[in-house]
Design a protein around this motif. Structure first.
Motif, mmCIF file in Angstrom:
data_model
loop_
_atom_site.group_PDB
_atom_site.id
_atom_site.type_symbol
_atom_site.label_atom_id
_atom_site.label_comp_id
_atom_site.label_asym_id
_atom_site.label_seq_id
_atom_site.Cartn_x
_atom_site.Cartn_y
_atom_site.Cartn_z
ATOM 1 N N LYS A 5 67.772 53.157 -21.699
ATOM 2 C CA LYS A 5 68.620 52.047 -22.147
ATOM 3 C C LYS A 5 69.226 51.268 -20.979
ATOM 4 O O LYS A 5 69.833 50.230 -21.174
ATOM 5 C CB LYS A 5 69.753 52.601 -23.006
ATOM 6 C CG LYS A 5 69.271 53.121 -24.343
ATOM 7 C CD LYS A 5 70.459 53.468 -25.225
ATOM 8 C CE LYS A 5 70.006 54.335 -26.374
ATOM 9 N NZ LYS A 5 70.645 55.627 -26.419
ATOM 10 N N THR A 6 69.087 51.808 -19.760
ATOM 11 C CA THR A 6 69.718 51.134 -18.622
ATOM 12 C C THR A 6 69.162 49.723 -18.479
ATOM 13 O O THR A 6 67.958 49.509 -18.522
ATOM 14 C CB THR A 6 69.447 51.921 -17.316
ATOM 15 O OG1 THR A 6 69.848 53.258 -17.508
ATOM 16 C CG2 THR A 6 70.187 51.314 -16.140
ATOM 17 N N ILE A 15 71.767 47.289 -4.718
ATOM 18 C CA ILE A 15 70.813 48.407 -4.657
ATOM 19 C C ILE A 15 70.671 48.965 -6.068
ATOM 20 O O ILE A 15 71.677 49.215 -6.742
ATOM 21 C CB ILE A 15 71.313 49.513 -3.696
ATOM 22 C CG1 ILE A 15 71.385 48.987 -2.258
ATOM 23 C CG2 ILE A 15 70.415 50.743 -3.769
ATOM 24 C CD1 ILE A 15 71.972 49.976 -1.255
ATOM 25 N N TYR A 16 69.436 49.150 -6.498
ATOM 26 C CA TYR A 16 69.154 49.713 -7.821
ATOM 27 C C TYR A 16 68.478 51.067 -7.634
ATOM 28 O O TYR A 16 67.523 51.179 -6.848
ATOM 29 C CB TYR A 16 68.198 48.812 -8.607
ATOM 30 C CG TYR A 16 68.748 47.432 -8.886
ATOM 31 C CD1 TYR A 16 69.347 47.132 -10.108
ATOM 32 C CD2 TYR A 16 68.654 46.421 -7.931
ATOM 33 C CE1 TYR A 16 69.845 45.859 -10.369
ATOM 34 C CE2 TYR A 16 69.154 45.151 -8.179
ATOM 35 C CZ TYR A 16 69.750 44.874 -9.397
ATOM 36 O OH TYR A 16 70.237 43.615 -9.646
ATOM 37 N N CYS A 17 68.952 52.060 -8.380
ATOM 38 C CA CYS A 17 68.336 53.381 -8.327
ATOM 39 C C CYS A 17 67.573 53.582 -9.634
ATOM 40 O O CYS A 17 68.185 53.752 -10.692
ATOM 41 C CB CYS A 17 69.425 54.448 -8.163
ATOM 42 S SG CYS A 17 68.767 56.082 -7.901
ATOM 43 N N VAL A 267 65.326 48.605 -4.240
ATOM 44 C CA VAL A 267 65.095 49.516 -5.365
ATOM 45 C C VAL A 267 64.417 50.781 -4.842
ATOM 46 O O VAL A 267 63.492 50.701 -4.030
ATOM 47 C CB VAL A 267 64.167 48.882 -6.436
ATOM 48 C CG1 VAL A 267 64.072 49.780 -7.663
ATOM 49 C CG2 VAL A 267 64.611 47.481 -6.825
ATOM 50 N N ASP A 268 64.872 51.926 -5.305
ATOM 51 C CA ASP A 268 64.172 53.184 -5.040
ATOM 52 C C ASP A 268 64.558 54.150 -6.152
ATOM 53 O O ASP A 268 65.684 54.119 -6.623
ATOM 54 C CB ASP A 268 64.559 53.782 -3.684
ATOM 55 C CG ASP A 268 63.486 54.736 -3.158
ATOM 56 O OD1 ASP A 268 62.856 54.422 -2.129
ATOM 57 O OD2 ASP A 268 63.272 55.794 -3.785
ATOM 58 N N PHE A 269 63.596 54.980 -6.563
ATOM 59 C CA PHE A 269 63.956 55.888 -7.654
ATOM 60 C C PHE A 269 64.577 57.187 -7.165
ATOM 61 O O PHE A 269 65.019 58.003 -7.966
ATOM 62 C CB PHE A 269 62.808 56.124 -8.634
ATOM 63 C CG PHE A 269 61.563 56.801 -8.100
ATOM 64 C CD1 PHE A 269 61.513 57.414 -6.869
ATOM 65 C CD2 PHE A 269 60.418 56.808 -8.887
ATOM 66 C CE1 PHE A 269 60.359 58.026 -6.413
ATOM 67 C CE2 PHE A 269 59.255 57.418 -8.447
ATOM 68 C CZ PHE A 269 59.235 58.019 -7.206
ATOM 69 N N SER A 270 64.597 57.365 -5.860
ATOM 70 C CA SER A 270 65.217 58.577 -5.337
ATOM 71 C C SER A 270 66.707 58.328 -5.109
ATOM 72 O O SER A 270 67.084 57.426 -4.346
ATOM 73 C CB SER A 270 64.553 58.967 -4.019
ATOM 74 O OG SER A 270 65.448 59.727 -3.245
ATOM 75 N N HIS A 271 67.516 59.150 -5.751
ATOM 76 C CA HIS A 271 68.955 58.976 -5.580
ATOM 77 C C HIS A 271 69.351 59.240 -4.129
ATOM 78 O O HIS A 271 70.224 58.595 -3.567
ATOM 79 C CB HIS A 271 69.698 59.886 -6.571
ATOM 80 C CG HIS A 271 70.713 60.740 -5.932
ATOM 81 N ND1 HIS A 271 70.427 61.988 -5.464
ATOM 82 C CD2 HIS A 271 71.992 60.483 -5.600
ATOM 83 C CE1 HIS A 271 71.506 62.480 -4.894
ATOM 84 N NE2 HIS A 271 72.472 61.593 -4.970
ATOM 85 N N THR A 272 68.626 60.177 -3.476
ATOM 86 C CA THR A 272 68.937 60.488 -2.074
ATOM 87 C C THR A 272 68.643 59.278 -1.189
ATOM 88 O O THR A 272 69.433 58.939 -0.305
ATOM 89 C CB THR A 272 68.108 61.701 -1.601
ATOM 90 O OG1 THR A 272 68.286 62.751 -2.537
ATOM 91 C CG2 THR A 272 68.534 62.176 -0.240
ATOM 92 N N ALA A 273 67.497 58.633 -1.435
ATOM 93 C CA ALA A 273 67.155 57.442 -0.647
ATOM 94 C C ALA A 273 68.211 56.356 -0.860
ATOM 95 O O ALA A 273 68.655 55.712 0.095
ATOM 96 C CB ALA A 273 65.770 56.932 -1.040
ATOM 97 N N ASP A 287 78.674 51.017 -6.329
ATOM 98 C CA ASP A 287 78.021 49.776 -6.775
ATOM 99 C C ASP A 287 76.512 49.924 -6.929
ATOM 100 O O ASP A 287 75.823 48.961 -7.270
ATOM 101 C CB ASP A 287 78.309 48.636 -5.780
ATOM 102 C CG ASP A 287 79.767 48.210 -5.830
ATOM 103 O OD1 ASP A 287 80.508 48.751 -6.677
ATOM 104 O OD2 ASP A 287 80.165 47.347 -5.020
ATOM 105 N N ILE A 288 75.978 51.121 -6.640
ATOM 106 C CA ILE A 288 74.525 51.305 -6.812
ATOM 107 C C ILE A 288 74.244 51.381 -8.307
ATOM 108 O O ILE A 288 74.787 52.243 -9.005
ATOM 109 C CB ILE A 288 74.020 52.594 -6.127
ATOM 110 C CG1 ILE A 288 74.358 52.583 -4.640
ATOM 111 C CG2 ILE A 288 72.516 52.759 -6.335
ATOM 112 C CD1 ILE A 288 73.998 53.871 -3.912
ATOM 113 N N ILE A 289 73.408 50.487 -8.789
ATOM 114 C CA ILE A 289 73.120 50.466 -10.225
ATOM 115 C C ILE A 289 72.084 51.543 -10.548
ATOM 116 O O ILE A 289 71.043 51.621 -9.895
ATOM 117 C CB ILE A 289 72.641 49.070 -10.654
ATOM 118 C CG1 ILE A 289 73.798 48.100 -10.416
ATOM 119 C CG2 ILE A 289 72.164 49.051 -12.106
ATOM 120 C CD1 ILE A 289 73.561 46.700 -10.803
ATOM 121 N N GLY A 290 72.424 52.401 -11.527
ATOM 122 C CA GLY A 290 71.481 53.435 -11.948
ATOM 123 C C GLY A 290 71.747 54.796 -11.337
ATOM 124 O O GLY A 290 70.971 55.726 -11.534
#
Ligand code: SAM
Length: 402
Positions: A5-6, A15-17, A267-273, A287-290
């Motif tokens: 739903k995000t 920055i988008y996660c 954008v990166d799907f790794s929260h660590t990145a 402020d990182i979205i996601g």
């Protein structure tokens, strides 16, 4: 954290996660000026990564189980969206190497149109040397450069003149300025050395790969040098333009875009990145979205991502060792941290007590978990009374609020 739903509302300097395909699908058409991507190269390798000073660890999985078809389908869907969000004056740079460049070139020709192919840039890194016996050294990557139309932004970049070229300016005028007499289409003219911009750069870029001692190094093997991104961003964007990188890693593109007064979208799907790049460019974590916000988000994290997240959130550092880590998942001011992605009972506490006893410099330890059972609390009380060992329990709930 991202879920189905995000919504990823388009906002420059963000920055988008999350998975980049989902993020891109929420972005409006023709919204960015420049795109650089450095996706997985189809190397069939697994990278175990130590993240610099914070000694973070993560696995970057570049294994395409079903083979090139899976990889191509992954890339095709993303390049299609990238084409859509690129402005008509925009440029697209796709970083790849010999593993898949042939496939990607054909794919981009189909998507952008062969007439909008601009260059196959060779990034030559002379400082990498490996042991090979049956083939030549491989020391270049390919960067495919496409534009959406012929009206692309292009600011020619120059390198300083070589000594041999400077020598051609062997005359001096009455004001002391050096010049050369040149001929263009049969007409003689004077060219002044101080008016020469240098040599326009070609499509072979000699830039060193980051060495292990490089100041830029953040501990990620595929981190790219800022000099490479500087060239791309200066050439294909102007101040205030929006630069998008949706395989952001350590955030090299964002760091350079910011330095050159461009707006960025990472954008990166790794929260660590995402955490690492935010630290690199001094971007507020909140402020990182996601990023993970709820208990449900945290439960869905991969174990190593959870460990990194929990240790960082607690103000500690994560143990880079994935196996044989001595039962220690991280440290805060030298005190060991044990992280559990579930409820913690007495067996886990007893095991941790043994770990603490093995490092006599501390008679203390932190345990992070969902909840702590009655048995766990009894184990903690026993450790204090009988062994003078302090164990502090930290609930994930508390980390989420903090
Ligand atoms: C080769 S690295 C990028 C390195 C980067 N250029 C740098 O200088 O640090 C690729 C990155 O893409 C990310 N990634 C891979 N697949 C992704 C996806 N589907 N969505 C978002 N990020 C992805 C990985 O987590 C990894 O950090």
């Amino acid at each position: 954290m991202a879920n189905s739903k995000t919504r990823y509302d388009f906002k420059p300097d963000t920055i988008y996660c999350g998975d980049n395909l989902k993020v891109l699908m929420d972005f409006p058409a023709e919204s960015v000026d420049l795109i650089y991507i450095d996706p997985p190269f189809f190397t069939s390798k697994k990278y175990q990564v130590i993240w610099g000073d914070a000694q973070e660890k993560r696995m970057f999985n570049d294994v395409w189980k079903i083979g090139i078809q899976t990889y191509k389908s992954f890339m095709r869907r993303r390049i299609k969206q990238l084409w859509r969000v690129l402005k008509s004056t925009g440029s697209f740079y796709l970083h790849c190497d010999y593993h898949a460049n042939a496939h990607l070139r054909i794919m981009c020709n189909a998507m952008f149109g062969a007439k909008n192919f601009r260059n196959e840039i060779i990034w030559h890194y002379p400082n990498r040397w490996t042991n090979v016996s049956k083939n030549f050294q491989r020391n270049y990557d390919t960067i495919l450069f496409y534009t959406k139309t012929k009206n692309n932004t292009f600011n020619t970049q120059y390198t300083p003149l070589k000594e041999s070229s400077i020598k051609r300016y062997d005359k001096t005028d009455e004001n002391g300025r050096k010049y050369a007499n040149l001929i263009h289409k049969g007409t003689r003219y004077k060219k002044y050395l101080d008016e020469s911009k240098g040599r326009a750069i070609g499509d072979v870029w000699k830039i060193n790969i980051l060495g292990s001692n490089s100041k830029e190094r953040l501990g990620y093997p595929t981190q790219k040098p800022e000099a490479l991104l500087e060239r791309i961003i200066l050439t294909s964007s102007n101040e205030g333009d929006i630069v998008l990188d949706m395989f952001c890693g350590t955030g090299t593109t964002l760091a350079v875009a910011k330095k050159l007064n461009r707006k960025f979208i990472g954008v990166d799907f790794s929260h660590t990145a995402c955490t690492l790049m935010a630290e690199r460019i001094k971007y507020p974590m909140g402020d990182i979205i996601g990023m993970p916000m709820t208990f449900e988000d945290v439960k869905k994290m991969k174990p190593f991502e959870f460990q990194n997240w929990a240790c960082r959130r607690f103000g500690g550092i994560s143990n880079p060792k994935k196996v044989a880590d001595g039962g220690i998942d991280g440290w805060k001011s030298g005190v060991p941290i044990e992280v559990k992605q579930h409820n913690v009972g007495s067996p886990a506490v007893k095991k941790f007590i043994t770990v603490i006893q093995q490092s006599p410099e501390h008679n203390k330890g932190y345990m992070i978990g969902y909840k702590f059972t009655k048995g766990a609390k009894e184990g903690k009380a026993w450790a204090k009374e009988d062994l003078d060992i302090d164990i502090e329990f930290i609930k994930v709930d508390v980390l989420l609020k903090g």
